[in-house]
Design an enzyme around this catalytic site. Sequence first.
Site, PDB file in Angstrom:
ATOM      1  CB  SER A 159      -0.899  -0.011   1.241  1.00  0.00           C
ATOM      2  OG  SER A 159      -1.775   1.089   1.247  1.00  0.00           O
ATOM      3  CB  CYS A 279      -8.530   0.380   8.540  1.00  0.00           C
ATOM      4  SG  CYS A 279      -7.246   0.814   7.353  1.00  0.00           S
TER       5      CYS A 279
END
Length: 335
Positions: A159, A279
């Site tokens: 990522s 998250c």
Amino acid sequence: MDEGFALWANPSSPHAEGRKARASLEDARERIKRALGWEGEVIFTSGASEAAALALSHANAGARLASAVEHDAILKAAPDAERLPVRPDGALDLKNLSEAVRREKPLVAVQQINSETGNAQPLAEISAIVQETGGYLLADCAQSAGKFALPPCDIAIISAHKFGGPIGVGALLVKDYAMLAPSGGQERGYRRGTENLPGVLGMAAALEACSDPYLDPAILEPLDQLAQKCRDLGGTWLSDRLSDRTPYIRAIAMPNMSGSAQVMRFDMAGISVSQGSACSSGTMKTSHVLQAMQVEPEVADRTIRASFGWNTTREEVERFCEVWLDLAQGKSGAL
């Protein structure tokens, strides 16, 4: 990224501008391979969550298995996957793994670096166990790519924003396309959606800019002093419990304040921390990672995660330590 915005065309288009965009995209793909030392294929995605969903839903493998301390993106992408237990030090239970993989060609998902504790899994040993069965190891390298060498694995997730690149772009790395079933029209038929060329170019540039070490150890030195003060005050420095701690993520339990209260107080002091992975921290729920490690509930409730990136300064680390101590000692000076 400016170059990508200048090449404002669909890389799949056959016209001249599309061909220029395609050439730039493919050049970035090769740059990313070189930066990572990856000899397989690279499939661009919108980030680690999409890469995880793509791998777990389209890998040409049998049973899905995932460690109990995986990121929510992995666990939600494979809700029926068998959960593999970890020891209290956060390391995967290799004896249990050896028994669990005794089935036809399993796909086993394990984080290289845990996103909440910073613990590193022994992926070389895990890979050897998985490959003995003809299975695939899916390594979640979102927290490690750009900071540490990629582990031995068959499939990996990266990522961009985790190593200083743009938000909203990542990649799924596969040794061979044959490991995946095609799922779309783009990325050689393995992903749906037009590629994010500016994001991909930003990701390539960020990877190339990563240094070794990722962050000067001197920047993080104040944390060593804070660790001892934390212990003296009755707090818990969770790195003490880990099998293989890494420097860029620290999990810390304050002796007298809940994690959710700490998140708010740190925010008021201009410092961003989280409770659990970023998250899922908005839910303020008990961390499944700490539960899997059998961390005492009262310690887990008081634990926050602090992470440090490529642009973190020593002054910022010192400020974090100052605020943590003020809060732990009940001083109003934290704000």
